[in-house]
Motif scaffolding. Sequence first.
Motif, PDB file in Angstrom:
ATOM      1  N   GLU A 202       0.944  -1.142   0.054  1.00  0.00           N
ATOM      2  CA  GLU A 202       0.018  -0.005   0.200  1.00  0.00           C
ATOM      3  C   GLU A 202       0.852   1.234  -0.126  1.00  0.00           C
ATOM      4  OE1 GLU A 202      -3.616   2.177   2.567  1.00  0.00           O
ATOM      5  OE2 GLU A 202      -2.620   0.151   3.215  1.00  0.00           O
ATOM      6  N   ASN A 203       1.922   1.299   0.910  1.00  0.00           N
ATOM      7  CA  ASN A 203       2.844   2.315   0.861  1.00  0.00           C
ATOM      8  C   ASN A 203       3.637   2.631  -0.349  1.00  0.00           C
ATOM      9  OD1 ASN A 203       1.775   3.309   3.313  1.00  0.00           O
ATOM     10  ND2 ASN A 203       3.206   2.192   4.667  1.00  0.00           N
ATOM     11  N   GLU A 206       1.670   3.882  -3.255  1.00  0.00           N
ATOM     12  CA  GLU A 206       1.215   5.381  -3.160  1.00  0.00           C
ATOM     13  C   GLU A 206       2.671   5.976  -3.391  1.00  0.00           C
ATOM     14  OE1 GLU A 206       0.491   8.565   0.618  1.00  0.00           O
ATOM     15  OE2 GLU A 206       0.257   6.320   0.832  1.00  0.00           O
ATOM     16  N   ARG A 209       2.949   5.931  -7.238  1.00  0.00           N
ATOM     17  CA  ARG A 209       1.767   6.880  -7.967  1.00  0.00           C
ATOM     18  C   ARG A 209       2.440   8.286  -7.901  1.00  0.00           C
ATOM     19  NH1 ARG A 209      -1.871   3.190  -5.854  1.00  0.00           N
ATOM     20  NH2 ARG A 209      -1.975   4.350  -3.925  1.00  0.00           N
ATOM     21  N   ARG A 210       2.919   8.736  -6.769  1.00  0.00           N
ATOM     22  CA  ARG A 210       3.229  10.191  -6.498  1.00  0.00           C
ATOM     23  C   ARG A 210       4.540  10.548  -7.463  1.00  0.00           C
ATOM     24  NH1 ARG A 210       4.158  13.879  -1.126  1.00  0.00           N
ATOM     25  NH2 ARG A 210       5.154  15.515  -2.113  1.00  0.00           N
TER      26      ARG A 210
END
Length: 266
Positions: A202-203, A206, A209-210
């Motif tokens: 999950e991290n 993220e 994506r960033r």
Amino acid sequence: MLSRYLILAITFLLAPLTTAYAQLAERPSTCLAMAQSLPRVIYANFRVAAAGDEVKITYAGHSTYVIETPAGVRIATDFSGYFGSDPLPDVVTMNKAHSTHHTLYPDPAIKHVLQGWGSEEEPAKHSLVVEDVYIRNVTTDIRRFGYAEKDGNSIFIFEVAGLCIGHLGHLHHPLDNSHYAAIGRLDVLMVPIDGGLTMSLENMSEITRRLSSSIVLPMHRNATPLSAFTSRMDNEFDLDFRDSPSLTVSMRNLPRRPTVVILQGV
């Protein structure tokens, strides 16, 4: 798309200098993106890749990718000696979270051995030009034996042929705004997807994506199903499975839509 390639910050407009730029003062980075935290920055390109400039990237195993530059410089990431050693690389980067990411006895014929960790007094700081590639690092912390070790890991960034290529190393924690500012733009991102020894998927998704790289290359998968990572990227990233461990990348052939590329062996 033009703004992705014209990215050099003109720093005389910036006062005071940020820590991110100060540590790179030896050579300004074409990949350093600071617009979010530093308004009114003007961007220009100090090096335009020549026609035909291509970078070859090969998955060698675990967290080791071999990067071959147009000038013939051979780089092996998270080098332990088990992968990417034949032929011998000119440059190796290493991290120390586990012995599978470094070696204490690199071949003395390797010209540049870049450790991702420093000493208790001084973190690792690399700003190195080898032929046509500029190599720098951004440090992060690692978990070792139940405690956090500050600056024990390095994200290595390779700037070559107008491309910005980043390897997250053995990343153990989310990145803050200062990390993103120091990393800048990444066209190609190498990301660990084990989901446990480094970070949760999950991290990690993220962060991926960033950073919004054109090409995402998973690594450090261990037993994690590929779908556990790729399913988290479905709506924003295309998926491209290759039947070869290698791909060639240039500024001209970056995909228009961000793409997770699964090379053979991953």
